[in-house]
Design a protein around this motif. Structure first.
Motif, PDB file in Angstrom:
ATOM      1  N   UNK A  41       0.821  -1.213   0.000  1.00 46.29           N
ATOM      2  CA  UNK A  41       0.000   0.000   0.000  1.00 46.29           C
ATOM      3  C   UNK A  41       0.854   1.262   0.000  1.00 46.29           C
ATOM      4  N   UNK A  42       1.888   1.286   0.844  1.00 47.07           N
ATOM      5  CA  UNK A  42       2.704   2.496   0.940  1.00 47.07           C
ATOM      6  C   UNK A  42       3.555   2.689  -0.317  1.00 47.07           C
ATOM      7  N   UNK A  43       3.983   1.596  -0.944  1.00 42.88           N
ATOM      8  CA  UNK A  43       4.739   1.710  -2.192  1.00 42.88           C
ATOM      9  C   UNK A  43       3.846   2.268  -3.297  1.00 42.88           C
ATOM     10  N   UNK A  52      10.440   6.681 -12.608  1.00 40.31           N
ATOM     11  CA  UNK A  52      11.501   5.720 -12.952  1.00 40.31           C
ATOM     12  C   UNK A  52      11.246   4.328 -12.354  1.00 40.31           C
ATOM     13  N   UNK A  53      10.419   4.268 -11.340  1.00 43.63           N
ATOM     14  CA  UNK A  53      10.142   2.969 -10.733  1.00 43.63           C
ATOM     15  C   UNK A  53       9.115   2.171 -11.526  1.00 43.63           C
ATOM     16  N   UNK A  54       8.594   2.757 -12.591  1.00 46.23           N
ATOM     17  CA  UNK A  54       7.717   2.022 -13.509  1.00 46.23           C
ATOM     18  C   UNK A  54       8.286   2.014 -14.922  1.00 46.23           C
ATOM     19  N   UNK A  55       9.579   2.360 -15.027  1.00 51.20           N
ATOM     20  CA  UNK A  55      10.220   2.370 -16.337  1.00 51.20           C
ATOM     21  C   UNK A  55      11.370   1.372 -16.375  1.00 51.20           C
ATOM     22  N   UNK A  56      11.530   0.724 -17.492  1.00 55.80           N
ATOM     23  CA  UNK A  56      12.653  -0.179 -17.704  1.00 55.80           C
ATOM     24  C   UNK A  56      13.600   0.448 -18.718  1.00 55.80           C
ATOM     25  N   UNK A  74       3.365  -4.655  -9.832  1.00 56.90           N
ATOM     26  CA  UNK A  74       4.055  -4.344  -8.590  1.00 56.90           C
ATOM     27  C   UNK A  74       4.480  -5.597  -7.847  1.00 56.90           C
ATOM     28  N   UNK A  75       3.655  -6.617  -7.873  1.00 60.90           N
ATOM     29  CA  UNK A  75       3.959  -7.826  -7.088  1.00 60.90           C
ATOM     30  C   UNK A  75       5.237  -8.523  -7.540  1.00 60.90           C
ATOM     31  N   UNK A 105      16.297  -8.403 -13.292  1.00 61.16           N
ATOM     32  CA  UNK A 105      15.671  -8.825 -14.536  1.00 61.16           C
ATOM     33  C   UNK A 105      15.567  -7.574 -15.410  1.00 61.16           C
ATOM     34  N   UNK A 106      16.387  -7.497 -16.460  1.00 58.58           N
ATOM     35  CA  UNK A 106      16.478  -6.268 -17.249  1.00 58.58           C
ATOM     36  C   UNK A 106      15.246  -6.010 -18.114  1.00 58.58           C
ATOM     37  N   UNK A 107      14.303  -6.931 -18.121  1.00 57.20           N
ATOM     38  CA  UNK A 107      13.057  -6.707 -18.861  1.00 57.20           C
ATOM     39  C   UNK A 107      12.032  -5.962 -18.010  1.00 57.20           C
ATOM     40  N   UNK A 108      12.428  -5.617 -16.768  1.00 57.92           N
ATOM     41  CA  UNK A 108      11.526  -4.931 -15.848  1.00 57.92           C
ATOM     42  C   UNK A 108      12.239  -3.699 -15.276  1.00 57.92           C
ATOM     43  N   UNK A 109      11.491  -2.818 -14.603  1.00 56.04           N
ATOM     44  CA  UNK A 109      12.150  -1.728 -13.875  1.00 56.04           C
ATOM     45  C   UNK A 109      13.170  -2.270 -12.887  1.00 56.04           C
ATOM     46  N   UNK A 110      14.265  -1.549 -12.716  1.00 55.21           N
ATOM     47  CA  UNK A 110      15.454  -2.089 -12.056  1.00 55.21           C
ATOM     48  C   UNK A 110      15.468  -1.807 -10.552  1.00 55.21           C
ATOM     49  N   UNK A 111      14.512  -2.399  -9.842  1.00 54.90           N
ATOM     50  CA  UNK A 111      14.466  -2.281  -8.387  1.00 54.90           C
ATOM     51  C   UNK A 111      13.620  -3.424  -7.825  1.00 54.90           C
ATOM     52  N   UNK A 112      13.838  -3.718  -6.553  1.00 53.86           N
ATOM     53  CA  UNK A 112      12.961  -4.653  -5.851  1.00 53.86           C
ATOM     54  C   UNK A 112      13.137  -4.475  -4.351  1.00 53.86           C
ATOM     55  N   UNK A 113      12.232  -5.065  -3.599  1.00 51.88           N
ATOM     56  CA  UNK A 113      12.306  -5.033  -2.140  1.00 51.88           C
ATOM     57  C   UNK A 113      11.928  -6.412  -1.613  1.00 51.88           C
ATOM     58  N   UNK A 114      12.717  -6.887  -0.657  1.00 52.22           N
ATOM     59  CA  UNK A 114      12.463  -8.184  -0.032  1.00 52.22           C
ATOM     60  C   UNK A 114      12.049  -7.963   1.421  1.00 52.22           C
TER      61      UNK A 114
END
Length: 460
Positions: A41-43, A52-56, A74-75, A105-114
C-alpha cells in the motif's frame, strides 16, 4: 515518450557487468513483524509517484532509453521470505549476500524489495536499486519519502513533515557529509574568481598531484583488495554505535566527525591487512564520493556526484597520528579543484564517448584505487514506515569498477552504522574488518574523557 539515459546515469548502465553489479542495497530493521499488505500500500501511494520505478531500460539504436513498462506488475518487485533457523546475524548475512550478488531482470524496472521475516523475532526490508536510477543521495531521499515522523504520518498517502529537520539533525548531517558538498561548492567558486583559481593551481599542488595519481599514477597492486572479480559478494555490518561518541572523539582531537570515521576505517583495514600478512608501508588509495547536486535538485532522481581521492593511512599504527594525517589531507587552506575537475571529466566522458570508452575509463581508474569509502546522512530522529518504527538502517555500495572492498557509513537517529561489501574471491572475511572497526572504536573511546570540561586539543 522514451527518454535517453543521460550523463552519469548512462555511465552507471554501461558500468555493469556480471562480476560487478551496480546495485545499491540497504536494509531497514523492525522489532516487530512487518505487514506485506501495508508495504504494498505504501509503495503504491508514495514510491510509484517517481516514474523511474515504472520504467525499464530498452536499447534503441545502441542507446539505452527509459521506457514505460506496459506490463508493470508491482507484485513482481515485492518478495516475501523468511530466514531459516534462529534468524540471527549469520542467517541474514547469508540471505543479503546472496541477493546482492544477483542481477536484476532487465526486462523490468530495475528495483525490488524483499520483506524478510524471522530476524530477531522481527522483520527486515532489503531494498535493491540499480545505480542508473540514481545515486546514493537521491535514492536515500526517495526511500525516506516513504516514511513519516510518526506512525500515523507514515500511513498517510503523502506523509506529513516530509524532509523536515531539526537544527540538531541538520548539524549531524553536515558533519557526516564531511568534505562532501562544501568542497564542491568551493571548487565552483574558482571558476568565477580567476585570481583564486590561479592561486589554487599554484599553491595547492598536492591536489594536482593527487588528481594525476588517480588518473595516471601507478596501478594499485600487491593487495588482497585488487584482482579478478567473481560473481559472489559478501555483506557485513556493525552494530550501531552512538553518534555522540564519535562527536566526543572529534572534539577531543579537534577534527571533523568524518575524519574520525575515516581514521577508524583505516585502523580496521590495517588490522585486516596484517592478518593476511600484507605489506603496509604506504597508504591505500581510496575515493570518497561526494554529492554535487544543487539544492533544487535534491529530490530529483538522477546521478550527480564527484570524488575526492585519499590515501587511507593504513600504514600508520597510532590513531592519533592517523587523525593528524587525515586532518592535514582534508583541511585544505584554499578551495580544491579536484572534485570539480573530476565532476566535469565524468560529464565529458558521459556526453561524448561511446559505451566501450566509458567502460575502459572506469577500468583504467579502477586500477588506481583499492576501494571506496562513502557516507550518507540519514534522519537525526526516529522515522516510521507503514506504521512501524525503523530501528536500524544499513546500506552497501556497488562495485562500479574492479574493487574488492566498499565501505559505507550511515547515520540515523543518533546512531552510526558501517556496512562493508567484498568480493568473496578476494576477501571472504569482511566480518574481520567489522570487528576490527568496533574494537578500535571501543579502544579509542576509553582514551577520551567523558566530561566535556576535560576535553583538550590534543594537537595544542
Amino acid at each position: 515518450m522514451d527518454k535517453p539515459l543521460q550523463r552519469i546515469d548512462h555511465i552507471m548502465w554501461d558500468a555493469e557487468s556480471p562480476n560487478s553489479l551496480v546495485t545499491i542495497a540497504g536494509i531497514m530493521a523492525f522489532k516487530e513483524r512487518f505487514s506485506k499488505d501495508k508495504l504494498v500500500e505504501i509503495i503504491k501511494k508514495r514510491l510509484l509517484r517517481y516514474d523511474r520505478f515504472q520504467k525499464k531500460v530498452v536499447i534503441k539504436d545502441g542507446n539505452p532509453m527509459w521506457h514505460e513498462d506496459e506490463c508493470f506488475q508491482l507484485q513482481t518487485h515485492i518478495h516475501h521470505i523468511a530466514l531459516p533457523g534462529k534468524g540471527g546475524y549469520t542467517e541474514l548475512q547469508e540471505c543479503i549476500s546472496d541477493l546482492i550478488s544477483q542481477p536484476f531482470n532487465y526486462s523490468k524496472p530495475l528495483w525490488d524489495v524483499h520483506l524478510i521475516d524471522n530476524y530477531n523475532n522481527g522483520s527486515v526490508l532489503l531494498w535493491r536499486l540499480h545505480h542508473s536510477i540514481g545515486d546514493g543521495m537521491s535514492l536515500v531521499k526517495v526511500i525516506f519519502s516513504l516514511t513519516g515522523t510518526s506512525a500515523k504520518d507514515s500511513l498517510s498517502a503523502t506523509g506529513g513533515e516530509d524532509g523536515a529537520k531539526s537544527k540538531k539533525s541538520a548539524d549531524e548531517e553536515d558533519h557526516l557529509l564531511g568534505l562532501g558538498r562544501s568542497l564542491y561548492e568551493d571548487a565552483k567558486n574558482l571558476l568565477t574568481n580567476p585570481s583564486m583559481l590561479r592561486d589554487s593551481l599554484q599553491n595547492n599542488w598536492q591536489t594536482a598531484r593527487e588528481i594525476g595519481e588517480l588518473l595516471f599514477g601507478k596501478p594499485v597492486t600487491n593487495t588482497i583488495y585488487k584482482g579478478k572479480l567473481g560473481v559472489a559478494k559478501k555483506a557485513a555490518w556493525t552494530e550501531p554505535f552512538p553518534l555522540e561518541t564519535i562527536r566526543r572523539i572529534a572534539k577531543y582531537y579537534n577534527v571533523k566527525i568524518n575524519d574520525v570515521l575515516v581514521a577508524l576505517v583505516a585502523g580496521a583495514i590495517r588490522k585486516h591487512l596484517q592478518l593476511h600478512h600484507q605489506k603496509i608501508n604506504e597508504g591505500l588509495k581510496v575515493v570518497i564520493p561526494i554529492n554535487s547536486r544543487k539544492e533544487s535538485e535534491i529530490r530529483s532522481l538522477h546521478n550527480e556526484f564527484s570524488w575526492i581521492s585519499l590515501d587511507l593511512p593504513v600504514h600508520i599504527s597510532s590513531f592519533q597520528k592517523r587523525i593528524a594525517f587525515i586532518r592535514q589531507k582534508t583541511a585544505v587552506p584554499k578551495p580544491s579543484a579536484e572534485p570539480l575537475f573530476l565532476h566535469e571529466l565524468i560529464h565529458l566522458v558521459a556526453d561524448y564517448t561511446p559505451p566501450v570508452t566509458k567502460q575502459i575509463l572506469l577500468e583504467f581508474m579502477g586500477k588506481h584505487i583499492a576501494g571506496v569509502v562513502t557516507n550518507v546522512p540519514g534522519p537525526g530522529h526516529p522515522i516510521f514506515l507503514a506504521g512501524k518504527k525503523i530501528e536500524d538502517l544499513v546500506f552497501w555500495i556497488p562495485h562500479t569498477v574492479a574493487l574488492g572492498v566498499g565501505i559505507s557509513l550511515m547515520s540515523y537517529n543518533g546512531k552510526v552504522y558501517m556496512g562493508i561489501v567484498t568480493d568473496i574471491g578476494l576477501v571472504n572475511d569482511p566480518d574481520v574488518i567489522v570487528d576490527a572497526f568496533t574494537s578500535e572504536l571501543t579502544r579509542i573511546t576509553k582514551l577520551v574523557p567523558k566530561n566535556s570540561e576535560e576535553l583538550v586539543n590534543s594537537f595544542a
